[in-house]
Write an enzyme that holds these catalytic residues in place. Structure first.
Site: not given
Ligand code: NAP
Length: 308
Positions: A54, A98, A124
């Site tokens: 990422k 994460q 997200d």
């Protein structure tokens, strides 16, 4: 394999190249690049790889990206304080925590941490606000993996309206948002999960099967209608030779790779599905790269919304 290969890696490259131009224009106009803050708690090896990918993609499209690390011993209050700091940061438009968080933080930790992210920075799409907006088809920040699947289907010209879609898996991050996105595109959607009797029979009725389970090779050729489109979201690292042999026949290059490295990355779809399906995403190189491309797109969207 007779199925058309849906090349997510190539599409991700195209999307990121398109975005790089938009990011450059944003940076010129606003005197700063879009900013992404990534929170990594502990040292889970798979998470380290995902985060590295990422960060690399963010640098490639021209973002500012900061990795904020906490040790596995961090308390929930430390994680929440970090998220709060990023919520207030003028430089960060997007925040990604994460998953998974270390188990020691407790069963409710993920829900609490995700819910603490400012909805406008929730790249997200996991906060209750953004999940709720998705239910009502009003969301701008939607979970990255299912968004990437829709982008791939659209760009490959695979129709959704009026199609019968089966989503296998009902997680908050993949299965549920996937089913909602397909519903909003006028597909007729069925969701299967671990308590569904005869998932194979339900899949056989589908024009489109999306597997997001985490079980190597669960979707076998007999569960797929000839010509159907199959999207394999699963990413499973197989270290057991018996499983690798169940997936790949003797002489298959992936079996040779397994023997060389001691592990192989496979999806939830059995490779034999490639002989039945009309189109299929590979693993690796299918949905994974698109997830990252959608993270970039969400961050750019969040940045634009903040300066608007
Ligand atoms: P998850 O949270 O573990 O959810 C798995 C889902 O599969 C659950 O809903 C579970 O049902 C269901 N399930 C389990 N066994 C089943 C069975 N035998 N038949 C039908 N359904 C079954 O996993 P996730 O986070 O959604 O991830 C799923 C897979 O996608 C994993 O391999 C993960 O690594 C991969 N993934 C890939 C990407 C990418 O970028 N490519 C991104 C995210 C995830 P219950 O709800 O009843 O337990």
């Amino acid at each position: 394999m007779s199925a058309r290969v849906l090349d997510g890696k190539r599409l991700a490259g195209t999307l990121q190249a398109e975005m790089a131009e938009e990011v450059a224009a944003f940076t010129t106009q606003h005197g700063r690049p879009p900013g992404l803050g990534i929170v990594l708690v502990g040292e889970d090896p798979a998470s380290e790889v995902y985060v590295r990918n990422k960060l690399r993609a963010a640098a490639e499209v021209g973002f500012r990206a900061d990795l904020e690390r906490l040790p596995a011993s961090a308390a929930l209050a430390d994680v929440l304080a970090l998220v709060e700091r990023l919520n207030g940061s003028a430089l960060h438009d997007g925040i990604l925590v994460q998953a998974p968080l270390p188990r020691a933080l407790g069963a409710e930790a993920s829900d609490q941490v995700f819910a603490a992210i400012a909805p406008g920075k929730d790249v997200d799409g996991l906060t209750p606000i953004n999940a709720g907006l998705l239910v009502q088809n009003r969301a701008t920040l939607v979970a990255c993996t299912p968004s990437g699947v829709i982008e791939l289907l659209d760009r490959e010209g695979i129709p959704l309206a009026g199609q019968r879609a089966v989503v296998v898996g009902r997680s908050d991050i993949v299965g549920k948002p996937m089913a909602l996105l397909l519903l909003h595109r006028d597909a007729t959607v069925t969701i299967c999960h671990s308590r569904t009797p005869d998932t194979a029979a339900i899949c056989r009725s589908a024009d489109l099967v999306i597997a997001a389970v985490g079980r190597p090779g669960l979707i076998t050729a007999d569960a797929v209608r000839p010509g159907a489109t199959v999207i394999d979201v699963g990413m499973n690292r197989v270290t057991d030779e018996a499983i690798a042999r169940r997936l790949f026949p003797d002489g298959h290059p992936r079996l040779a790779l397994f023997r060389e490295r001691g592990s192989v990355l496979v999806g939830d779809v059995h490779p034999s599905v490639g002989e039945v399906a009309g189109a299929l995403t590979p693993v690796p190189g299918g949905v994974g790269p698109l997830t990252i491309a959608m993270l970039m797109r969400n961050t750019l969207r969040a940045a634009r919304a903040r300066v608007a």
